[in-house]
Design an enzyme around this catalytic site. Structure first.
Site, short mmCIF file in Angstrom:
data_model
loop_
_atom_site.label_atom_id
_atom_site.label_comp_id
_atom_site.label_asym_id
_atom_site.label_seq_id
_atom_site.Cartn_x
_atom_site.Cartn_y
_atom_site.Cartn_z
N SER A 216 0.70 -1.59 0.24
CA SER A 216 0.03 -0.23 -0.32
C SER A 216 0.80 1.23 0.22
O SER A 216 1.73 1.14 0.31
CB SER A 216 -0.52 -0.30 1.34
OG SER A 216 -2.10 0.87 0.69
N PRO A 217 0.10 2.50 -0.22
CA PRO A 217 1.32 3.82 -1.15
C PRO A 217 1.38 4.23 0.57
O PRO A 217 0.52 4.11 1.67
CB PRO A 217 0.41 4.38 -1.30
CG PRO A 217 -1.54 3.60 -1.17
CD PRO A 217 -1.22 2.62 -1.72
N GLN B 289 1.36 6.70 -7.05
CA GLN B 289 0.29 7.41 -6.63
C GLN B 289 0.53 8.77 -7.16
O GLN B 289 0.99 9.62 -6.71
CB GLN B 289 0.17 6.78 -4.57
CG GLN B 289 -0.94 6.93 -4.46
CD GLN B 289 -1.64 6.99 -3.03
OE1 GLN B 289 -0.63 8.30 -2.34
NE2 GLN B 289 -2.75 6.41 -2.45
N TYR C 159 -7.05 14.58 1.47
CA TYR C 159 -6.66 16.10 1.28
C TYR C 159 -7.04 16.83 0.22
O TYR C 159 -8.16 17.02 -0.48
CB TYR C 159 -4.98 14.72 0.12
CG TYR C 159 -4.34 14.64 1.05
CD1 TYR C 159 -3.56 15.12 2.17
CD2 TYR C 159 -4.45 12.83 1.78
CE1 TYR C 159 -2.62 14.36 3.19
CE2 TYR C 159 -3.22 12.58 2.64
CZ TYR C 159 -2.40 12.99 2.84
OH TYR C 159 -1.53 12.94 4.20
N ARG D 149 -8.15 5.74 -5.23
CA ARG D 149 -8.08 5.93 -3.73
C ARG D 149 -9.51 6.88 -2.95
O ARG D 149 -9.11 8.23 -3.30
CB ARG D 149 -6.86 6.08 -3.20
CG ARG D 149 -7.19 6.31 -1.18
CD ARG D 149 -5.60 5.43 -1.10
NE ARG D 149 -4.81 4.19 -0.86
CZ ARG D 149 -4.70 3.67 0.47
NH1 ARG D 149 -4.40 3.98 1.16
NH2 ARG D 149 -4.43 1.86 -0.02
N ARG E 293 1.24 -0.86 7.02
CA ARG E 293 2.28 -1.34 8.00
C ARG E 293 2.92 -2.93 8.18
O ARG E 293 4.47 -2.11 8.23
CB ARG E 293 1.72 -1.05 9.20
CG ARG E 293 1.42 0.81 9.41
CD ARG E 293 0.38 1.21 10.43
NE ARG E 293 -1.36 0.27 10.50
CZ ARG E 293 -1.86 0.74 10.65
NH1 ARG E 293 -1.93 1.14 11.66
NH2 ARG E 293 -3.05 0.12 10.24
C1 LIG Z 1 3.88 5.61 7.37
C2 LIG Z 1 2.47 5.79 6.61
C3 LIG Z 1 2.46 6.37 5.30
C4 LIG Z 1 1.35 6.71 4.08
N1 LIG Z 1 1.37 7.17 3.00
C5 LIG Z 1 0.47 6.95 2.78
C6 LIG Z 1 -0.13 7.56 1.41
O1 LIG Z 1 1.07 8.51 0.85
N2 LIG Z 1 -0.64 7.55 0.57
C7 LIG Z 1 -1.79 6.48 1.19
O2 LIG Z 1 -2.18 6.27 0.27
N3 LIG Z 1 -1.57 6.06 2.25
C8 LIG Z 1 -0.90 6.32 2.60
N4 LIG Z 1 -0.65 5.89 3.78
C9 LIG Z 1 -1.65 4.57 4.48
C10 LIG Z 1 -2.06 2.92 3.92
O3 LIG Z 1 -1.43 3.07 2.54
C11 LIG Z 1 -3.10 2.63 4.97
O4 LIG Z 1 -4.16 2.57 4.00
C12 LIG Z 1 -3.06 2.51 6.14
O5 LIG Z 1 -1.58 2.09 6.79
C13 LIG Z 1 -4.29 0.96 6.89
O6 LIG Z 1 -3.59 0.33 6.15
P1 LIG Z 1 -2.55 -1.38 7.59
O7 LIG Z 1 -3.69 -1.11 8.00
O8 LIG Z 1 -2.09 -1.99 5.96
O9 LIG Z 1 -1.67 -0.20 8.27
C14 LIG Z 1 0.02 5.50 4.99
C15 LIG Z 1 -0.33 4.73 6.39
C16 LIG Z 1 1.04 4.59 7.07
C17 LIG Z 1 1.36 3.76 8.02
#
Ligand SMILES: Cc1cc2nc3c(=O)[nH]c(=O)nc-3n(C[C@H](O)[C@H](O)[C@H](O)COP(=O)(O)O)c2cc1C
Ligand SMILES: Cc1cc2nc3c(=O)[nH]c(=O)nc-3n(C[C@H](O)[C@H](O)[C@H](O)COP(=O)(O)OP(=O)(O)OC[C@H]3O[C@@H](n4cnc5c(N)ncnc54)[C@H](O)[C@@H]3O)c2cc1C
Length: 767
Positions: free
Chosen positions: A415-416, A493, A574, A622, A717
């Site tokens: 994921s981003p 993205q 955003y 997204r 994560r």
């Molecule tokens: C450190 C970090 C940076 C993130 N940056 C972005 C981002 O640049 N773009 C985005 O769409 N989501 C971003 N997210 C959200 C994640 O893509 C994801 O949707 C969210 O962490 C939930 O997924 P998880 O439970 O697997 O961590 C970020 C999450 C984390 C932890």
């Protein structure tokens, strides 16, 4: 103690038994409004665990109960004229009437005084003479409803209608029979509870119920109509009701989900259904009632514990278990309430979705129950994923997926994730190693972090960008590495921070403005992200043109870099999410107000990007499928419309995230917590989706995919600490056909061997 149990259902009787067993000097009376042998309802099902619990508590009544059990293993799902049978489910059932007879007999034997045909009134002063009054008077508890505030009662009347019937037809399997009629779907949950009797619960939506005219029928007419509808399952047997106290359509009920903040007030204690209910489709109400009774008796007999402390302990020790079951029950209830979301599934997937509906049963649980059946599901999944090319029996997460001309080798995506490590937007060696390592880690698709289309569109000074040649060169180096050294695809993205711009690096303070060097921010309206953030400048049409063109320029640079896919970030508060969400968008022009207006600009940007991006390559968007703000923000219902609107502009995949749209959000967090939104968008909108949010085990991924709740799975994560998550999952599931770099082959096979050995040792120890 002198105790009155109001209600002689499973909770009241079993509590009386459990108290007497612990201390025969307690004086206990049970007051039941019905005569002995008169009860509403038919059979109830138990789990092995409940049997263990009642066995430990009272081997005598447990023996009598287990001797009467009807056992069955299979679940038959009848849908679209097919029957899908899976085994290994291990159910045990007993007639409610018989269960109560056994408990009444045992209670009498232990010296409990039973009063029948004794309607109890909470206002009667006689209750003051008892040390404790156990309100075990069921889901319509008068004792609870006499003091709703004291107990913090929360009642949720669910949407579907159901009627609890019985029949002499003996079902060999737990049977779900779904029938499509001119008035919509109607279905039965049926199971045997005695050698000559089965429970037969009929359920349907309120709409179907109204259309059939059940509301205007007498009970006999309703029963006759159900006999007709389900004739092919009943083999000439009749349906019967024992709810003669309910007149006409009143036999049809809406399930009431009950929760209480507090389970005691003064000398009154709520027990069983009076305190909490769990939808009948997960068959746990009696289990909860019996286990409540055991726990309450146990704490009340703990030495040196005041009554108040004992009651606190009772609730504290039971609450978690009850909440867990109520959560599963809610998932199950919602599945039946939104049945038509799944009726277009092929019968096998429909049955899989039904079996995993509560999220208590997963892909690997199903493998343990019936390996052959589960392998059939896996083969079916692979066959569909490969247009019939493959007949493989392998976990769904490793099946390929095609979007336009791009085929990803498996369903796992990174994921981003913003790394806040760029200088002037240029990705550097950190990004090269970070993304490169995750590409060789086995995931099918890697997302870049939100890469910003202009310097002012960055969230922080450390965000990556795509607005000049330095960016193109640096990104191309990364994309080339991914293509040369892995089989993964890489998606760019693109986003603009809007009201959430000009803030510190993530680890210095999330969404907190810079100490110095802030740049002005713009957004749909002048709504600041939080009181400490800047008030953004509402965008003029000229600025909207300018930003749209920057997105297009960034897409063109993405083509130069060789990206396989582009995603528009329209989530998390955003810039573009700020247009979509009514919490941020207060505009009065054609870009504010209705959802159609709020979507106008994000769709314009997306369409312009799509026009610039090669036709053979896919694009995704997204979105935040809810603002976690009720009707004040974007709702899951609107999210389906949002997904459809982007799909009409050429989006091939909806990347379904949630929230982060306002600073005060209170998400309902848990395992796979955002997956229901993906499920809804995929199956109501008939769109391809990616699910994300606390998905961290291979079992989660496989369950989501096989149940058709998403097409791709994104993990953020988990990939931060384990770039090789996919390869580790392959080792765990003993799947060898994964894209492991040849340099690392030995590592994968060694891990697979070790995990297999450990699993075998653990199994041997269990035996
Ligand atoms: C450190 C970090 C940076 C993130 N940056 C972005 C981002 O640049 N773009 C985005 O769409 N989501 C971003 N997210 C959200 C994640 O893509 C994801 O949707 C969210 O962490 C939930 O997924 P998880 O439970 O697997 O961590 C970020 C999450 C984390 C932890
Ligand atoms: C359609 C359906 C199917 C179900 N299937 C299952 C299943 O398969 N497995 C399962 O475990 N559970 C099942 N349940 C749930 C289960 O029936 C209940 O959770 C369970 O009976 C709760 O026990 P209880 O003793 O708390 O309440 P109840 O069983 O409702 O008992 C309450 C008793 O109190 C009496 N009473 C009420 N008010 C008064 C009063 N004022 N004075 C005197 N007496 C009073 C009532 O007559 C009743 O006997 C099902 C429920 C429904 C509706």
């Amino acid at each position: 103690m002198k105790i009155a149990c109001v209600g002689g259902g499973p909770a009241g009787l079993y509590f009386a038994i459990s108290m007497k067993l612990r201390d025969p000097t307690h004086e206990i009376e049970v007051f039941e409004r019905n005569a002995p042998g008169v009860t509403f309802g038919w059979g109830v099902v138990f789990s092995d665990l409940t049997v263990d619990n009642i066995n430990r508590n009272d081997p005598v009544s447990a023996k009598a109960i287990t001797e009467e059990f009807a056992h069955w293993d299979d679940i038959d799902v009848h849908v679209h004229g097919e029957t899908i049978t899976s085994g290994g489910h291990g159910f045990i059932g007993i007639g409610r009437k018989r269960l109560l007879e056994i408990l009444q007999e045992r209670a009498r034997e232990l010296g409990v005084v039973l009063h029948f045909e004794a309607e109890c009134d909470p206002a009667d002063p006689k209750w003051r003479d008892y040390d404790l009054v156990i309100a075990s008077d069921g889901s319509n508890s008068r004792f609870r409803d006499a003091q709703p505030e004291a107990f913090g009662v929360d009642v949720d009347v669910r949407a579907n209608k159901f009627v609890w019937l019985g029949t002499s037809k003996v079902f060999d399997a737990f049977t779900f029979a779904f029938e499509e009629t001119e008035h919509g779907w109607i279905w039965a949950h049926a199971y045997r509870f005695a050698p000559d009797a089965s429970t037969f619960i009929v359920e349907c939506s309120e709409y179907t119920w109204e259309s059939f005219g059940f509301g205007r029928m007498s009970q006999d007419e309703s029963i006759a109509a159900c006999e007709d509808l389900f004739a092919k399952y009943l083999d000439g047997h009749k349906l019967q009701s024992n709810a003669s106290h309910l007149v006409g359509s009143a036999a049809w009920l809406n399930f009431k989900r009950i929760k209480c903040e507090r389970w005691s007030s003064g000398n009154v204690i709520l027990l069983g259904d009076a305190a909490h209910t769990a939808h009948f489709s997960i068959g746990s109400g009696t289990k909860l009632a019996l286990e409540d009774a055991i726990k309450l008796a146990e704490v009340l007999n703990r030495p040196a514990l005041s009554l108040e402390a004992a009651l606190d302990e009772y609730q504290a020790e039971r609450n978690l278990e009850v909440l867990k079951l109520q959560n599963s029950a809610r998932n199950s209830t919602e599945w039946f309430e939104t049945l038509e979301r799944y009726t277009h599934f092929e019968p096998l997937q429909f049955a899989y979705s039904l079996l995993t509906r509560s999220q208590r049963i997963s892909h690997e649980n199903l493998r343990l129950r019936d390996r052959e059946w589960l392998e059939g599901v896996e083969r079916w999944f692979w066959k569909r994923a490969t247009d019939g090319r493959s007949n493989k029996t392998a976990p769904p997460m490793f099946a390929p997926f095609r979007l336009r001309e791009m085929e990803v080798m498996n369903r796992v995506t990174v994921s981003p994730m913003a790394m806040y490590s760029a200088v002037d937007g240029v990705p550097n060696d950190f990004h090269f190693v970070h993304l490169g390592e995750r590409a060789i880690g086995g995931a099918g698709l890697i997302f870049t972090e939100m890469t910003c289309v202009s310097p002012e569109g960055r969230i922080s000074p450390g965000c990556t960008g795509m607005w000049n040649d330095d960016h193109v060169a640096a990104w191309k180096r990364i994309v080339d590495f991914v293509h040369a050294q892995s089989k993964a695809k890489i998606c760019l993205q693109l986003g603009h921070s809007g009201a959430k711009g000009s803030t510190k690096l993530g680890w210095e303070g999330n969404d907190v403005p810079l100490d110095e060097g802030n740049w002005p921010v713009m957004a749909a309206s002048d709504v600041p992200w939080s009181p400490v953030n800047q008030v953004p400048r509402p965008m003029t049409r000229a600025e909207m043109d300018m930003v749209r063109d920057k997105f297009v320029a960034a897409v063109q640079m993405g083509i130069e870099c060789g990206f396989d896919m582009v995603e528009l970030h329209a989530a998390h508060g955003y810039l573009l999410a700020g247009f979509i969400s009514p919490l941020q968008n207060k505009r009065t022009d054609e870009y504010g107000g209705s959802l159609e207006n709020r979507l106008r600009y994000p769709l314009e940007v997306f369409a312009a990007m799509r026009a610039a991006w090669p036709k053979d390559r896919p694009m995704s968007v997204r979105i935040s499928a809810t603002d976690w703000a009720g009707d004040d923000g974007v709702t899951p219902e609107e999210a389906v419309l949002i997904g459809e609107a982007f799909a009409q502009q050429g989006a091939d995949l909806i990347d379904v995230s949630a929230g982060q749209s306002w600073a005060g959000q209170q998400p309902v967090y848990g395992r796979m917590f955002q997956t229901p939104f993906s499920d809804r968008i995929r199956n109501e909108g008939k769109l391809a989706t990616m699910a994300v949010g606390n998905i961290y085990e291979p079992d989660h991924a496989n369950s989501i995919l096989a149940a058709g709740r998403a097409d791709l799975i994104a993990l953020a994560r988990p990939h931060l600490i384990d770039p090789f998550w996919t390869l580790r999952a392959a080792a765990q599931l003993d799947y060898r056909d994964v894209a492991v770099p040849p340099q690392y082959l030995n590592g994968l096979s060694q891990l697979a061997r070790n995990l297999k050995r450990e699993a075998e040792m653990a199994a041997a120890l269990r035996v």
